[in-house]
Motif scaffolding. Structure first.
Motif, PDB file in Angstrom:
ATOM      1  N   ALA A  59       0.835  -1.140  -0.137  1.00 27.50           N
ATOM      2  CA  ALA A  59       0.122  -0.257   0.081  1.00 27.50           C
ATOM      3  C   ALA A  59       0.804   1.297  -0.028  1.00 27.50           C
ATOM      4  O   ALA A  59       0.670   2.345  -0.795  1.00 27.50           O
ATOM      5  N   ALA A  60       2.125   1.236   0.543  1.00 33.30           N
ATOM      6  CA  ALA A  60       2.799   2.319   0.797  1.00 33.30           C
ATOM      7  C   ALA A  60       3.417   2.732  -0.468  1.00 33.30           C
ATOM      8  O   ALA A  60       3.576   3.754  -1.064  1.00 33.30           O
ATOM      9  N   GLY A  61       3.663   1.457  -1.417  1.00 32.59           N
ATOM     10  CA  GLY A  61       4.173   1.649  -2.904  1.00 32.59           C
ATOM     11  C   GLY A  61       3.280   2.409  -3.703  1.00 32.59           C
ATOM     12  O   GLY A  61       3.588   3.036  -4.644  1.00 32.59           O
ATOM     13  N   GLY A  62       1.954   1.828  -3.445  1.00 34.66           N
ATOM     14  CA  GLY A  62       0.825   2.367  -4.300  1.00 34.66           C
ATOM     15  C   GLY A  62       0.613   3.932  -3.843  1.00 34.66           C
ATOM     16  O   GLY A  62       0.209   4.652  -4.727  1.00 34.66           O
ATOM     17  N   LEU A  63       0.927   4.207  -2.645  1.00 32.92           N
ATOM     18  CA  LEU A  63       0.843   5.522  -2.221  1.00 32.92           C
ATOM     19  C   LEU A  63       1.708   6.502  -2.945  1.00 32.92           C
ATOM     20  O   LEU A  63       1.578   7.518  -3.343  1.00 32.92           O
ATOM     21  N   VAL A  64       3.077   6.062  -2.987  1.00 36.59           N
ATOM     22  CA  VAL A  64       3.884   6.695  -3.828  1.00 36.59           C
ATOM     23  C   VAL A  64       3.603   6.948  -5.266  1.00 36.59           C
ATOM     24  O   VAL A  64       3.717   8.246  -5.717  1.00 36.59           O
ATOM     25  N   ALA A  65       2.825   6.154  -5.837  1.00 38.47           N
ATOM     26  CA  ALA A  65       2.603   5.972  -7.133  1.00 38.47           C
ATOM     27  C   ALA A  65       1.335   7.213  -7.491  1.00 38.47           C
ATOM     28  O   ALA A  65       1.271   8.298  -8.286  1.00 38.47           O
ATOM     29  N   LEU A  66       0.484   7.159  -6.453  1.00 34.79           N
ATOM     30  CA  LEU A  66      -0.715   7.931  -6.120  1.00 34.79           C
ATOM     31  C   LEU A  66      -0.227   9.535  -6.076  1.00 34.79           C
ATOM     32  O   LEU A  66      -0.787  10.519  -6.812  1.00 34.79           O
ATOM     33  N   VAL A  67       0.756   9.747  -5.109  1.00 38.00           N
ATOM     34  CA  VAL A  67       1.553  11.074  -4.792  1.00 38.00           C
ATOM     35  C   VAL A  67       1.828  11.734  -6.249  1.00 38.00           C
ATOM     36  O   VAL A  67       1.878  12.772  -6.409  1.00 38.00           O
TER      37      VAL A  67
END
Length: 399
Positions: A364-372
């Motif tokens: 989920a943290a990796g996905g958050l990086v992509a989202l940001v």
């Protein structure tokens, strides 16, 4: 698929990139069977993957400058040599360094087939059907990752330990040759007299997408570990493959639906939306309490995979320099692969010291990086494709 030559392009493109889902497994199975060392097998497989990730963008750059056809034909010849040397090194039980050297040569001659194919579709179809073409490519990727591991496992375990890698070499060479001979889809150079084409790596929007893909790749790698660790925690390690396959199933059907819709919103908005869904879909994995629940959540987690990758690919085509698409897609795939490797390593470590839930949170943290990145980079992504730079005035310089 109604366009003349489209079915053959799709078929041979799938043949050429089937080994993407097979090489590492084939390498692990062959070397561990011959030497008895899974550690040595992992080192050789890693050397092949890392060298491929480093070399692929440079092969893409060469394809943009000198044509994909020349690079595909030259690289597949070098790849066949490298694979032959690797098989000989393992079969003769040569020192580990020789195996690693052969693996590096094999990886350095492995083009980013996925990137090359997306560059060809951008040249082959018009903008109205490009997203659908990318959706089809994503569906074919999902199919490859469903069938590839099964094929290489059967060949290596039931036919011969080297059977998997031999099949990889045959598929790579065959696919490369037939795609290279598909002249209708050959990307044309966009350089005009008096212009010097820009490199894809020098475009800020391409960097935004590369890091976004790295974040998505980190999520994919961590989620893969999550499924394996969860199955082991439930004393059912054999079901890990089923859970991973369910992710691919969700991605496959989502790709079909996404490609069939004529979206009326911008590609930047679609990227933000799909990365949001991708990130949120990883969170419930940390709370799964049973295998049936995790099976359902695996399908849900896969639903955003294809749409996010399709949105990123479509957006890259619109922001990368026209004459550098092969390079641009190669960079995108390399960063995605590095993200997957990092996510697998971090997720594995967290699962070892904690539980599968910790690996899910890492995803989920990796996905958050992509989202940001997709949010912060919107102004850059909306700027569009950069123009080629004027070539230096050599006449004036001479005077």
């Amino acid at each position: 698929m109604r366009a003349p030559g489209a079915p053959s392009l799709a078929f041979w493109g799938m043949v050429g990139r089937f080994p993407i889902a097979m090489r590492s497994i084939g390498c692990l199975m062959l070397i561990s069977a011959v030497t008895g060392s899974l550690g040595d097998a992992g080192l050789v497989a890693a050397a092949m993957l890392v060298s491929q990730g480093v070399a692929a963008p440079f092969l893409g750059r060469l394809a943009d400058r000198h044509s994909q056809r020349r690079v595909l034909l030259g690289a597949c010849l070098g790849h066949a040599v490298g694979m032959t040397l690797l098989l000989l090194a393992v079969g003769l039980e040569l020192p580990l360094g020789m195996m690693v050297a052969a693996a590096v040569l094999t990886g350095c001659t492995s083009v980013s087939f996925t990137g090359f194919m997306r560059a060809r579709w951008a040249s082959f179809v018009d903008q109205r059907t490009l997203r659908t073409a990318y959706a089809m490519e994503s569906m074919l990727d999902d199919t490859i990752f469903l069938l590839g591991p099964l094929l290489v496992t059967v060949l290596s375990s039931s036919v011969h330990p080297a059977g998997g890698l031999v099949a990889c070499a045959v598929l790579t060479v065959t696919g490369s040759v037939f795609v290279a001979l598909h002249r209708r889809s050959e990307p044309a150079g966009a350089q005009r007299p008096g212009e010097r084409p820009r490199r894809a790596i020098g475009v800020p929007a391409v960097w935004v997408l590369m890091i976004t893909y790295a974040g998505m790749g980190f999520l994919f790698g961590a989620i893969d570990v999550t499924m394996i660790a969860f199955a082991e925690e439930r004393s059912a390690p054999g079901l890990a493959g089923v859970l991973l396959a369910l992710i691919a199933v969700g991605s496959l059907f989502a790709g079909i639906a996404y490609g069939a819709v004529d979206w009326r919103v911008s590609q930047v908005t679609l990227l933000v939306f799909t990365t949001s869904v991708l990130t949120l879909s990883a969170v419930p994995l940390a709370f799964a309490g049973s295998l049936p629940v995790m099976a359902v959540l695996a399908v849900v987690a896969g639903v955003a995979v294809s749409p996010a990758l399709i949105a990123g690919s479509t957006l890259l085509e619109s922001v990368a320099p026209k004459g550098a698409l092969s390079e641009a897609f190669s960079w995108l795939n390399s960063f995605g692969a590095m993200g997957i490797a990092s996510g697998t390593a971090v997720g594995g470590r967290l699962a070892d010291v904690g539980t599968s839930a910790h690996a899910a949170w890492a995803g989920a943290a990796g996905g958050l990086v992509a989202l940001v990145l997709s949010l912060v980079g919107q102004p850059v992504l909306r700027a569009g494709r950069p123009a080629a730079r004027p070539a230096p005035d050599m006449t004036a310089a001479e005077h």
